[in-house]
Design an enzyme around this catalytic site. Structure first.
Site, short mmCIF file in Angstrom:
data_model
loop_
_atom_site.label_atom_id
_atom_site.label_comp_id
_atom_site.label_asym_id
_atom_site.label_seq_id
_atom_site.Cartn_x
_atom_site.Cartn_y
_atom_site.Cartn_z
CB SER A 41 -8.20 0.89 6.06
OG SER A 41 -8.83 1.97 5.96
CB SER B 263 -7.88 3.39 2.93
OG SER B 263 -6.96 3.19 3.92
CE LYS C 59 -3.90 2.09 2.70
NZ LYS C 59 -4.64 1.72 4.15
#
Length: 553
Positions: A259, A235, A161
């Site tokens: 997330s 996210s 990420k």
């Protein structure tokens, strides 16, 4: 564990200044303007009765770590690779194939790398960059397998990420405010994975600073591989899409309100938010230092266990990391991979009030599976969940405002979703923030007492209360009604960011629209191995985690 430096001059604006700047930057955004207007006239609630100070929450977790380490049995078992279909190799499948010589780390890397570079459609929206030197790392892994010196994750490719530092890679947190920042060192979690032989191949998209809207100003919305026009959830958007599309067998995400677990639920993956303090966050951009966790998304609980074994343990830098490594390796997980006699607490109430009937039905079916294997499932009441969800939002918003203070003179460069979160932080008082922090040890004790009273090993809730949101109007379906996604997505996950309990989502079936749904298991602090062991046992009896989306050739 500092956030990437943002452009702008450091200042300490007063609340009135920030509110005025947000109002100007928001322009015609009526939702933001209404939020600011309401805040100007909102009376502050009365303070609650005297309770513990915020530091009691960290003390609670440290005591739990010490108790867990003192009672940990010596592991005696090992995990085996879960059954998968051709072309969907997971972490343990790849390691077995490398050991047998039926696959080569270089060819596996090259296939993943080619997809990252040339991918279109849902796959193409997942990635922001390739990682330099990955081909050379894969070649070294091939040599190590040939020489008999393979490390625990030798040659397994993974994605990261884009708020987690990977040396030499652009890490912009999905924001215009970070410019073209390139990380100079690896985050602790990335360095540990490299040292274990895993190969980072790509950076994956995130919403802005891990809290913005699906459609950011820097990156497009990440399409869900299960259906174009649907979102992965945030996210850790790109990480979920990368694993769901079978480009990599696992990816790193972060979880501040859900997330890791939310996109795992919506993409048919297994995702873990570890106990707070188990995995160091050094080198990961901060959204909320109280709530942030780093965790893996993978195809099975067994794969997650293999990755967690490498990630866990203090690094001497993250101040929240516990001093002693708790037992959470694959062997520890394997020792807990049984269900007969386990006691599971089914939590309803808050967790099912914004939940589509198909999601509740999937949770019911999961309970049936557990009972058929000899587990005892009892109802557990957790009335603290609603307050914990509210407190978590206050803490997140206030700490986001603090981490972004250096760039508050560039509010127009944030996306509108991030501005709304900043507005919530700016309109909260110091008393609001401290009240929410004081709610943290209260919630921790409430969860512990509920589990003790019922005598359960874990709690079970639905995962996300709906299937993947529509990108055209940012809604989800709950029993035939379209509901704004933010009313549903973090509802069942964020309470456990506040408490720090480990939480694992497992694929549990399909919704009425054919998209994945999940259940969530929640354990006691630092019982991550037990939690994963139950996940392994559940997945031995089900095939939901083996399902794959239909992707264009």
């Amino acid at each position: 564990m500092n956030p990437p430096t943002t452009a702008g001059v450091l200042r300490a604006p007063g609340t009135a200044d920030v509110l005025a700047d947000l109002a100007r930057a928001g322009g015609a955004d009526t939702e933001l303007q209404d939020l600011l207007a309401a805040a100007r006239t909102r009376p502050h609630p009365a303070s609650p009765a005297a309770g513990p100070e915020p530091a009691a929450a960290e003390a609670f977790l440290r005591r739990a770590a010490a108790d867990r380490a003192a009672g940990a049995p010596a592991p005696a078992s090992t995990l085996t690779a879960p059954t998968t279909s051709a072309g969907t190799s997971g972490v343990l499948d790849l390691l077995a194939a490398f050991a047998a010589g039926t696959l080569d780390p270089r060819s596996v890397h090259d296939a993943a790398h080619a997809t990252v570079v040339t991918g279109t459609g849902p796959v193409g929206t997942a990635f922001t960059a390739t990682v330099a030197g990955s081909r050379e790392a894969a070649a070294e892994s091939a040599h190590r397998w040939a020489a008999g010196t393979a490390r625990p994750l030798e040659g397994v490719p993974f994605a990261v990420k884009e708020i987690v530092d990977v040396a030499g890679s652009a890490v912009t947190c999905g924001s215009l405010l970070t410019g073209d920042r390139v990380a100079t060192t690896d985050a602790t979690v990335v360095a540990r994975l490299r040292a274990a032989g895993a190969v980072p191949v790509a950076m994956t998209a995130t919403t802005e600073f891990a809290c913005g809207l699906p459609q950011g100003r820097r990156h497009p919305a990440v399409q869900n591989p299960w259906r174009a026009g649907r979102w992965t959830g945030g996210s850790s958007t790109g990480s979920a899409a990368a694993v769901a599309a079978r480009v990599v067998p696992f990816a790193l995400g972060t979880d501040t309100g859900g997330s890791v677990r939310v996109p795992s639920s919506l993409c048919g993956l297994t995702g873990l938010k570890p106990t707070h303090g188990l995995v160091p966050r050094t080198g990961v951009a901060t959204l909320s230092w109280t709530l942030d966790h780093v965790g893996p998304l993978a195809r099975s609980a067994a794969d997650v266990a293999a990755v967690l074994a490498v990630l866990a343990g203090p690094d001497g830098t993250d101040p929240t990391a516990v001093e002693d490594r708790t037992a959470c390796g694959p062997a520890d997980v394997a020792d807990h991979a049984w269900l007969a006699g386990r006691r599971v607490g089914r939590v309803r109430g808050w967790f099912e009030q914004r939940c589509d009937a198909a999601v509740v039905a999937a949770a019911n079916a999961a309970v049936d599976v557990l009972r058929s294997a000899g587990a005892v499932v009892v109802d557990v009441d957790l009335p603290v969940a609603e307050r914990a969800c509210t407190d978590a939002l206050v803490v997140l918003s206030c700490e986001l405002l603090a981490t972004q203070e250096a760039a508050l003179d560039r509010l127009e460069d944030y996306d509108s979703g991030t501005r709304k979160r900043l507005a919530r932080g700016a309109t909260a008082s110091a008393a609001d923030y401290l009240r929410a922090l004081r709610g943290r040890p209260v919630a921790q004790l409430a969860v512990q007492r509920a589990m003790d009273l019922a005598g359960v090993d874990v709690l079970l809730t639905p995962g996300v209360g709906a299937t993947a949101p529509r990108l055209d109007d940012l809604t989800v379906d709950v029993d035939g009604q379209r509901v704004p996604l933010q009313e549903v997505l973090p509802r069942n996950t964020s309470p456990f960011n506040l408490t720090g309990n480990p939480a694992l989502v497992l694929p549990a079936g399909r919704g009425a629209d054919g998209l994945p749904v999940a259940v969530q298991l929640v354990g006691r602090p630092f019982d991550d191995a037990l939690l994963l062991g139950l996940g392994v046992a559940f997945q031995r009896l089900t095939e939901h985690h083996l399902a794959t989306p239909d992707l264009p050739a």
